[in-house]
Design an enzyme around this catalytic site. Structure first.
Site, mmCIF file in Angstrom:
data_model
loop_
_atom_site.group_PDB
_atom_site.id
_atom_site.type_symbol
_atom_site.label_atom_id
_atom_site.label_comp_id
_atom_site.label_asym_id
_atom_site.label_seq_id
_atom_site.Cartn_x
_atom_site.Cartn_y
_atom_site.Cartn_z
ATOM 1 C CD GLN A 1 33.712 -12.342 15.120
ATOM 2 O OE1 GLN A 1 34.816 -12.048 15.560
ATOM 3 N NE2 GLN A 1 33.340 -12.052 13.879
ATOM 4 C CG ASP B 1 32.363 -2.650 12.601
ATOM 5 O OD1 ASP B 1 32.984 -1.793 11.945
ATOM 6 O OD2 ASP B 1 32.877 -3.706 12.994
ATOM 7 C CD GLU C 1 41.928 -9.980 6.888
ATOM 8 O OE1 GLU C 1 42.582 -9.736 5.849
ATOM 9 O OE2 GLU C 1 41.222 -9.140 7.446
ATOM 10 N NE ARG D 1 38.991 -12.040 14.837
ATOM 11 C CZ ARG D 1 38.427 -11.028 14.199
ATOM 12 N NH1 ARG D 1 37.095 -10.943 14.110
ATOM 13 N NH2 ARG D 1 39.169 -10.092 13.664
ATOM 14 C CG ASP E 1 35.051 -4.175 15.800
ATOM 15 O OD1 ASP E 1 34.503 -4.124 16.911
ATOM 16 O OD2 ASP E 1 34.641 -4.892 14.867
ATOM 17 C CG HIS F 1 38.055 -8.389 6.856
ATOM 18 N ND1 HIS F 1 38.907 -8.897 7.817
ATOM 19 C CD2 HIS F 1 36.816 -8.393 7.415
ATOM 20 C CE1 HIS F 1 38.207 -9.192 8.900
ATOM 21 N NE2 HIS F 1 36.944 -8.906 8.679
ATOM 22 C CD GLU G 1 37.384 -7.128 13.022
ATOM 23 O OE1 GLU G 1 36.509 -6.233 13.044
ATOM 24 O OE2 GLU G 1 37.165 -8.296 12.648
ATOM 25 C CD GLU H 1 36.433 -2.110 12.035
ATOM 26 O OE1 GLU H 1 35.508 -1.267 12.039
ATOM 27 O OE2 GLU H 1 36.255 -3.326 12.210
HETATM 28 CA CA CA Z 1 34.817 -4.890 12.602
#
Ligand code: CA
Length: 435
Positions: free
Chosen positions: A250, A139, A383, A247, A243, A146, A209, A211
């Site tokens: 993470q 990834d 975001e 959060r 993805d 971003h 996410e 992508e």
């Molecule tokens: Ca990602």
């Protein structure tokens, strides 16, 4: 991949639903996937309109040329690793023959059109599977928007200097990649609460996410480097990618990079749109960012500067349980374009192999969150809401993060004047409660 008769914008299919301009799968697309239907093992197919061309039936019927037959046999298998490893030229040979069988005005006898029940399966009767076994998943993080927006949410974090010089990436998890429609169970994890207490609980900051991913066809031997222009032979096809990210997990765990906050699941769209199908939508990469130096020679070529990027419109829609019960349509919460990425998939591939790392057939390389500068181009909730500015939804609900029973669907379209527009099919899932 060059343009040829399979890109003819005037071509129509005798499968009527493929001729709807809003259809993702007109005769100019012909993406490969793996499906099963009642009483049958999974096998390969090609999407056409709201139906699937059954490649196993096609292989048994012997209506394809001797030259293309071995390619068809590989494309008819229940996992397409062997097929993609054959490369773009082999896929192109098969594409040309399938196009002639599905196009309305094909010359000569057409055994598929003569007996459609034998070869054409309605999509509604089929279940789609992972199209192949993804051995490795890398990834990237290639949208400066971003990174910048993430910096707003976390003031201490700055755009690293290396972002301007190379496509930043980490090795992600391949085993938890699932196709469209598989529910995503809210993951547990270790979290540091605002109070400072460290606890183990279900994530309260579940995010998506948006992508865009490339699937590798022929790999490269360990120790070899692949030149930027040669990456075209390795990039077999493309899928939409979500993805999923927790959060709170993470942010607490990330010192070496993401781990459990990402590895619980990734969703892809199950149809592989081939590099050849996307040939009309190749464009010059966006200009370099202000202050961004020229790429080093291994990430640059005249050919790449002319047409190394893909113009793909990408959207995400959210529906909540209450919205569905009230009969409200899913709300579009992201509308962005792959061109917002500062690095292209050929550059990501060249960079990935620049140390001699071997990519293999079926590896997935993903663009990273495809965010642009505006609010609607923010391609994840981190975001868009920064965890503090709720997103308003129809029916009066708000979201900072995804809640149980929320359904998030990513779609993509390639469009260009003078060509048939093609799409990817959905890349979606509903959130299931923590177990
Ligand atoms: Ca990602």
């Amino acid at each position: 991949m060059s343009l040829n008769f399979t890109h003819d914008p005037a071509a129509r299919s005798w499968v009527e639903t493929a001729n709807d301009p809003a259809c993702d799968f007109p005769v100019q697309n012909l993406p490969h996937g793996v499906f099963s239907c009642q009483g049958r093992d999974a096998s390969g197919g090609v999407a056409i309109g709201d139906a699937i061309l059954d490649l196993l039936a096609l292989a048994k019927a012997g209506v394809i040329s001797t030259e293309a037959h071995p390619v068809l046999e590989a494309a008819a298998e229940g996992s397409l690793n062997r097929f993609v490893a054959m490369g773009n030229q082999a896929a192109s040979l098969l594409r040309g023959e399938i196009f002639r069988l599905l196009v309305l005005d094909g010359a000569g006898p057409n055994p598929v059109r003569a007996d459609p029940q034998r070869f054409i399966v309605p999509s509604a009767q089929a279940m789609l599977h992972m199209p192949l076994r993804v051995g490795s998943f890398t990834d990237f993080m290639t949208s400066v928007h971003h990174v910048t927006a993430a910096r707003k949410a976390r003031p201490a974090r700055e755009l690293n200097e290396n972002f301007l010089h190379l496509p930043v990436a980490y090795n992600s998890r391949a085993s938890s990649i699932v196709p469209d429609g598989v529910a995503i169970v809210r993951p547990h994890g270790q979290v540091r609460e605002a109070s400072g207490q460290v606890v183990f609980r279900p994530t309260s900051q579940l995010d998506f996410e948006l992508e865009f991913g490339a699937l590798i066809g022929p790999g490269n031997p360990l120790g070899s480097r692949v030149g930027l222009d040669q990456t075209e032979d390795m990039l077999f096809g493309y899928v939409l990618v979500n993805d999923w990210s927790a959060r709170d997990i993470q942010i607490w765990e990330s010192r070496l990079g993401p781990f459990l906050g990402k590895s619980f699941a990734t969703t892809i769209s199950p149809w592989i749109v081939t590099a050849e199908a996307l040939a009309p939508f190749r464009v010059a990469p966006v200009p370099r960012l202000p202050g961004q130096p020229a790429p080093l020679p291994y990430l640059d070529s005249a050919r790449h500067r002319a047409a190394g990027a893909l113009d793909i419109r990408l959207e995400a829609r959210l529906s909540t349980r209450n919205m569905r019960q009230a009969g409200l349509p899913p709300e579009r919460i992201v509308a962005t374009n792959l061109l917002h990425c500062a690095w292209t998939l050929p550059q990501m591939t060249a960079h990935h192999t620049s140390n001699g790392c071997n990519l293999e057939a079926g590896d997935l390389l993903s663009s990273g969150t495809v965010s642009g500068p505006t609010d609607e181009e923010a391609a994840c909730l981190f975001e868009r809401t920064a965890g503090t500015l709720p997103l308003d939804l129809p029916g009066g609900e708000q979201r900072l993060w995804l809640e149980d029973e929320d359904e998030l669907v990513i779609t993509g379209r390639a469009e260009r004047d003078g060509f048939a527009s093609i799409g990817f099919g959905p890349c979606g899932a509903r959130i299931a409660p923590a177990r």
